[in-house]
Scaffold this active site. Structure first.
Site, PDB file in Angstrom:
ATOM      1  N   CYS A 260      29.113 -19.252  52.196  1.00 30.11           N
ATOM      2  CA  CYS A 260      29.988 -19.486  51.039  1.00 30.11           C
ATOM      3  C   CYS A 260      31.466 -19.511  51.411  1.00 30.11           C
ATOM      4  CB  CYS A 260      29.719 -18.466  49.942  1.00 30.11           C
ATOM      5  SG  CYS A 260      30.229 -16.779  50.304  1.00 30.11           S
ATOM      6  N   HIS A 324      30.778 -13.266  46.766  1.00 32.78           N
ATOM      7  CA  HIS A 324      30.615 -14.721  46.799  1.00 32.78           C
ATOM      8  C   HIS A 324      32.010 -15.340  46.715  1.00 32.78           C
ATOM      9  CE1 HIS A 324      29.058 -18.663  46.507  1.00 32.78           C
ATOM     10  NE2 HIS A 324      29.336 -18.829  45.232  1.00 32.78           N
ATOM     11  N   ASP A 347      32.754 -24.795  43.118  1.00 29.24           N
ATOM     12  CA  ASP A 347      31.973 -24.036  44.097  1.00 29.24           C
ATOM     13  C   ASP A 347      31.106 -25.005  44.896  1.00 29.24           C
ATOM     14  OD1 ASP A 347      30.543 -22.233  45.564  1.00 29.24           O
ATOM     15  OD2 ASP A 347      29.823 -21.051  43.870  1.00 29.24           O
ATOM     16  N   ASN A 387      30.261 -11.825  35.051  1.00 26.87           N
ATOM     17  CA  ASN A 387      30.153 -10.885  33.937  1.00 26.87           C
ATOM     18  C   ASN A 387      28.735 -10.697  33.409  1.00 26.87           C
ATOM     19  OD1 ASN A 387      31.506  -9.022  32.359  1.00 26.87           O
ATOM     20  ND2 ASN A 387      31.898 -10.460  30.696  1.00 26.87           N
ATOM     21  N   ASP A 389      25.144  -9.048  32.646  1.00 32.11           N
ATOM     22  CA  ASP A 389      24.595  -7.693  32.574  1.00 32.11           C
ATOM     23  C   ASP A 389      23.433  -7.583  33.562  1.00 32.11           C
ATOM     24  OD1 ASP A 389      26.386  -7.055  30.635  1.00 32.11           O
ATOM     25  OD2 ASP A 389      24.938  -6.871  29.000  1.00 32.11           O
ATOM     26  N   GLU A 449      35.865  -7.791  25.888  1.00 33.19           N
ATOM     27  CA  GLU A 449      34.977  -8.232  26.970  1.00 33.19           C
ATOM     28  C   GLU A 449      33.569  -8.487  26.428  1.00 33.19           C
ATOM     29  OE1 GLU A 449      31.713  -7.629  29.666  1.00 33.19           O
ATOM     30  OE2 GLU A 449      32.440  -6.003  28.393  1.00 33.19           O
TER      31      GLU A 449
END
Length: 686
Positions: A260, A324, A347, A387, A389, A449
């Protein structure tokens, strides 16, 4: 700054959109007669130039200067006339496609316009994006930052686990003579229409697709995380992009091998060479969401053993990378509502397909922060990366899904997002790192958030199913896996779990700790150690469970970059409460020492010394130092004899500076047994 411009034998013109340039035209059969001779300049782009598609520019030369020019049109005028020469000024539109243009000069007599003569200018003319020009879509208002994000040839890429990350030096070398021709080869293989090569959104999306070769389209780099790179160059051995781009240009084949941060280094080189402001971004603890659920799911069977395959996703398994690395590019986004321009994430690491190809972005960083997953491109995937979970599920035949949720961590992913601070380079530390986490998401733990993540959930049908599952109710046992930030290679370390019985009853506990060596992508390599225990805990009691791991247990099991992951699972037999957590850290290796004289003269050979101490109790074989500095020496590979256990190795190299002022030298060391050893030094050339 481009080597191609300064070539003493065949200098190549390189211009930017929206700028003016001058050229001299000499006539071999007499002088130019204004009013009688007609001259047209024709600028052609691609195999079928067409003015309607913006791939052909036609300039009729006159002595009349146009006071107010349309920045979308080509124009030119005669500045001066000599005996057999005229000097011409040409203005390039701010929206033309970027790449190689060809110039034709057409002459004719006004009285007999059918008798035309055409002169083909042999040299290629490169036209690039112009971030200094306000009408260009890549314009950056704070022009000072362009010294870093377009002109800076050496930077840093943050790699490593959270708590032990370090800035790895990288030579972008975007002005090297091989870079632009290699980019043109890449673009031609991409099949991006020539008429679309002026749109930075389309160009950057193609860059994210073509820097990897997963679509078998002749892209630049072959990705490999296997640990066996014997038929190519190990990712950790590269010092920068120039050697990669030179090999790609010379062989016309994808180059082995990249990971990466190598992909990201090459993307920055490509973007900066084309004139697109770009920087490298590192996400410490990065989620790879394989099923668009905005969660990273790990499953356990009824005996608390991990289930390797995701039962709810037959196409792949979620994973968490220690880190990453991707890129940001700066541009306006006329395809999105106002407010979503500026930095965009792209990316080139091939993780998931987007529109049937391994490409990602450009995703507006502001859209990622707001959870606006309906906007192009790949915003949902990027939201999960920073972000998501982390959910743990245990086999439960009584549950509608067959698994019940036993754990949810809302804070583990996207712990810290870093880039290099402009105008600063610290070869010995981290003073040049810039934390940009809050540009990607609201502060963790805040209501804002949660709202932005739930906004993203509303845009994904799969995510809705996972987020409607109720959280585990508060139970009467408390658990904590103590984080390890870093361990020096050769040291003993401990995995520690704290368990607190907050109930008024005796509890029967079953606990397990497992340590694996892992690749930085989160994939397991080898089992290092495993410990299990069953015990009873009195009301209010606190127990500490420890697993001690000595160097003899882990040294021969480490894979590249020295990553280790700890898994912990605890079950309470009376209440069936189950808890699972994990931690990863990095085993740190010694840096390369680079010793240079206090004063280094310009254009004179100077001796430098490189060295480091072998931290292992084994012989290092097939040892090589890779050295690179843009104005010092190019892609120098220096072999050295086998290095004995605990030996302090030292080797001499020579440099010949081509530019005065502050320069940066980057070095890496690679052997069969030990790699990812790096170092850098600032050098003042007088």
């Amino acid at each position: 700054m481009f080597d191609m411009v300064n070539d003493s034998e065949l200098p190549t013109p390189i211009f930017r959109r929206g700028m003016k340039f001058t050229l001299a035209i000499r006539f071999v059969n007499g002088r130019f007669r204004e009013g009688e001779d007609k001259i047209r300049l024709m600028f052609n782009f691609g195999p079928t130039p067409n003015p309607l598609k913006g791939t052909k520019g036609i300039v009729l030369l006159t002595s009349t200067k146009i006071e107010e020019q349309d920045d979308k049109l080509w124009y030119g005028n005669i500045l001066a006339k000599g005996e057999d020469t005229i000097t011409v000024e040409v203005a390039i539109p701010s929206s033309v496609p970027v790449g190689i243009w060809k110039l034709q000069i057409e002459t004719s007599d006004v009285k007999s316009p059918e008798n035309k003569k055409v002169y083909d200018y042999e040299s290629e003319i490169y036209i690039l994006f112009n971030p200094w020009m306000c009408h260009d879509l890549v314009h950056m208002p704070d022009k000072r930052l362009l010294d870093e994000y377009v002109l800076q040839e050496v930077g840093k890429i943050w790699v490593g686990a959270y708590g032990s990350s370090k800035g790895r030096e990288w030579v972008f070398g975007q002005f090297n003579s091989c870079i632009l021709p290699a980019i043109m080869l890449m673009l031609d293989r991409s099949n991006l229409p020539h008429s679309s090569r002026g749109d930075p959104v389309k160009v950057c999306r193609i860059i994210s697709k073509m820097v990897n070769s997963n679509d078998e389209d002749g892209g630049i780099l072959i990705g490999d995380w296997s640990g066996d790179y014997s038929d190519g160059t190990a990712p950790s051995a590269w010092t920068g992009s120039v050697a990669i781009m030179q090999e790609y240009l010379d062989t016309q084949e994808p180059v082995p091998y990249g990971q990466c941060w190598v992909f990201a280094g090459v993307v920055t080189t490509v973007c900066r060479a084309l004139g697109i402001p770009s920087r490298v971004v590192s996400n410490l603890v990065s989620a790879h969401d394989a099923n668009s659920s905005l969660t990273i799911d790990k499953y356990y069977d009824k005996d608390d053993e991990p289930i390797e395959e995701d039962p709810n996703n037959p196409y792949g398994e979620d994973s968490i990378w220690n880190y990453h690395v991707w890129n940001e590019v700066y541009m306006a986004r006329p395809d999105l509502p106002p407010g979503y321009g500026g930095w965009q994430a792209i990316d080139a690491t091939p993780q998931e397909v987007s529109s049937n190809f391994y490409q990602c972005g450009p995703a507006s960083v502001e859209a990622i922060k707001q959870g606006a997953v309906g906007y192009n491109y790949d915003v949902s995937f990027m939201v999960a990366s920073v972000n998501a979970d982390v959910l743990r599920w245990k086999e439960d035949p009584n549950h509608v899904l067959g698994y019940s949720k036993i754990y949810c961590n809302k804070y583990h992913v996207g712990r810290c997002i870093l880039t290099k601070k402009p105008f600063l380079f610290d070869p010995n530390g981290d003073r040049d790192r810039e934390d940009i986490t809050l540009t990607y998401k609201q502060r963790e733990g805040t209501e804002a958030e949660r709202l932005s993540l739930l906004n993203a959930v509303r845009g994904s049908e799969m995510a809705k199913k996972f987020f409607t599952m109720p959280d585990v109710e508060l139970e009467d046992m408390e658990f904590k896996l103590h984080d390890l930030d870093k361990v020096m290679i050769g040291d003993t370390f401990q995995a520690v779990i704290s368990i607190t019985n907050k109930s008024k009853q005796v509890r029967s506990i079953g606990a397990a700790i497992t340590a694996y060596s892992i690749y930085y992508t989160g994939l397991k390599a080898s089992l290092i150690e495993k410990a299990k225990g069953d015990f009873a805990m009195q009301p209010g009691e606190v127990q500490i469970m420890k697993m001690t791991i000595t160097p003899s247990k882990y040294l021969d099991k480490l894979v590249e970059y020295g990553m280790v992951k700890l898994y912990a699972v605890v079950t309470v037999k009376e209440t069936r409460q189950t808890w699972a957590d994990e931690d990863d850290f990095q085993v740190i290796k010694p840096p390369i020492r680079i010793q240079v004289p206090a004063e280094i003269p310009l254009n004179k050979n100077t001796t430098i010394t490189l060295g480091f101490k072998n931290p292992l109790n084994m012989v290092l074989t097939k040892c090589k130092f890779y050295i690179h500095g843009p104005a010092l020496l190019k892609n120098y590979i220096l072999a050295c004899p086998d290095v004995q256990p605990q030996q302090d190795v030292s080797i001499v190299a020579g440099i010949n500076p081509r530019s005065s002022g502050e320069q940066i030298l980057v070095a890496t060391f690679h052997s069969v047994e030990l790699h990812d050893i790096t170092g850098s030094v600032k050098i003042q050339v007088y």
